[in-house]
Design an enzyme around this catalytic site. Sequence first.
Site, PDB file in Angstrom:
ATOM      1  N   ASP A   1      30.860 142.879  15.870  1.00 27.70           N
ATOM      2  CA  ASP A   1      30.489 144.166  15.203  1.00 27.70           C
ATOM      3  C   ASP A   1      29.067 144.011  14.878  1.00 27.70           C
ATOM      4  OD1 ASP A   1      31.293 145.586  13.245  1.00 27.70           O
ATOM      5  OD2 ASP A   1      32.772 144.937  12.582  1.00 27.70           O
ATOM      6  N   HIS A   2      28.799 145.356  15.714  1.00 22.68           N
ATOM      7  CA  HIS A   2      27.153 145.390  15.678  1.00 22.68           C
ATOM      8  C   HIS A   2      26.625 146.066  14.363  1.00 22.68           C
ATOM      9  CE1 HIS A   2      23.348 145.389  16.640  1.00 22.68           C
ATOM     10  NE2 HIS A   2      23.615 146.303  17.759  1.00 22.68           N
ATOM     11  N   ARG A   3      27.796 146.454  13.068  1.00 22.79           N
ATOM     12  CA  ARG A   3      27.328 146.579  12.120  1.00 22.79           C
ATOM     13  C   ARG A   3      27.440 146.094  10.979  1.00 22.79           C
ATOM     14  NH1 ARG A   3      33.270 149.825  10.042  1.00 22.79           N
ATOM     15  NH2 ARG A   3      33.477 146.947  11.144  1.00 22.79           N
TER      16      ARG A   3
ATOM     17  N   PRO B   1      31.847 148.542  16.429  1.00 15.97           N
ATOM     18  CA  PRO B   1      30.852 149.255  17.475  1.00 15.97           C
ATOM     19  C   PRO B   1      30.971 147.473  17.691  1.00 15.97           C
ATOM     20  CG  PRO B   1      29.563 149.228  15.188  1.00 15.97           C
ATOM     21  CD  PRO B   1      31.600 149.242  14.626  1.00 15.97           C
TER      22      PRO B   1
ATOM     23  N   VAL C   1      27.084 141.977  12.231  1.00 18.24           N
ATOM     24  CA  VAL C   1      25.358 141.287  13.464  1.00 18.24           C
ATOM     25  C   VAL C   1      24.457 142.089  14.588  1.00 18.24           C
ATOM     26  CG1 VAL C   1      25.499 139.397  15.157  1.00 18.24           C
ATOM     27  CG2 VAL C   1      27.611 139.606  13.030  1.00 18.24           C
TER      28      VAL C   1
END
Length: 439
Positions: A411-413, A233, A415
């Site tokens: 990568d929002h998973r 994401p 960071v």
Amino acid sequence: MATEEIFIPDIGNFDSVDVIEILINIGDSINPDDPMLTVESDKASMDIPAPHSGVIKEIKVRVGDKVKQGSLVALFEKNQTSTETPKKQPNAKKEVEDIASKVALEPTSLVPEPPATIKPIERPIPISESVLAASGKTSHASPSVRKFARNLGVNLNFVKGSAPKNRIVTEDIEAYVKAELSKPRTDDMGTQFAPIAMPDIDFSAFGSIETKSLSKIKKISGANLHRNWVTAPHVTQFDDADITDLEAFRKSMQKEANKKGVKLTLLAFMMKACVNALRAYPIFNSSISPDGENIIIKNYYNVGFACDTPDGLVVPVVKDVFTKDVLEIAQDLGNLSNKARERKLKMDDMQGGCFTISSLGGIGGTKFTPIINCPEVAILGVSRSSMQPIYKKETKEFEPRLILPLSLSYDHRVVDGADGARFTTHLRAMLSDVRRLLL
Ligand code: CAO
């Protein structure tokens, strides 16, 4: 050949039980312990196993019949050649009691598997079209296996049995669930949002066309970019860095660099600044483990850079950036770029990256959203710098400053948004103060 009768064995304290499934057909060859019927009491259900091997000649019960100990199940022709010792008739009574004591069966758990068109309600497992095509068959499985499947929301019509006569055992359900879960999870988007097939359009119907094959690099990078785009994401954080002083410094160093045959580009300074930020925020120097359970933080700093070649995009990697000065980094950049354009890059030149920079500054554009080079967790996009009037608090005046646009996709998973903003803030501070950058 002798024809023998098979009867319902001792099933405990039950006057009569219902036949809920018939698992044999006339002409079937059966072996001892092969399940023939499934019967159900008000407490549990169980399979009635075959006592001997042989061939079924007649079936004497139907689904819905009530049977009890001694009821005739079937006539079968016992194998004369068989040297087997008849298996001990299983203690059906004990089995029923065991099941009843272990499994608190709800009334619904005895309902046969839903037809293929009805989706299981609990935790539906995505079902591929090929599996759907195989639906409509009757599945053979023991009550405990059926219960296991129901608990997982698995429709047995889609499971291939590995036991004799395609009977489904627990391991088959486990294998099915494992296989389904390892498939791409596009179904999770909900059917209304799942990708649909690309229409096959005849473009020549609208005008003249030309068809060219995609280069090998484009095919490979296309598949990787697509995977990275749908897996991670992405969030893109934008910022601007004042590189007026840095650019003046770079130009002042250029002569010295030229003497060494090196083109000192902005990209070399960008690499230095990025490694400084990676050290300050190690989460950006990480990868998520394939099972999604761990973060792997790297203690080395190899930075890749997107390089445009006539064949397509490649990403060579400058190794150990932390231990190199800007001239050494610039030298590596030059060598790797030349190799890329001459198609001479080796696998080793493109491996081991921790973070990637994609610079379109030499070409143009104001901002863009780069795609993360997974399993890295972030990529920095650099656009073209331009002179802009910047308001200075100290002088209360606008000053012309060279401003560099930055676009950090992460990568929002892994960071968080706050860390994304901290990282670009750190970067702009580094780029704005060349002394700190080169310390
Ligand atoms: N702003 C303004 N000018 C810039 C600049 C910036 N951010 N970055 C570079 N320039 C200038 C350089 O100073 C140079 O000018 P001179 O020739 O006058 O010195 C010119 O643009 C060309 O630079 P370059 O391309 O030779 O060097 P580079 O280090 O900037 O870039 C490389 C090297 C390999 C990154 C580049 O050639 C390239 O391939 N870029 C494309 C990357 C790409 O396709 N990314 C998209 C990937 S999809 O995410």
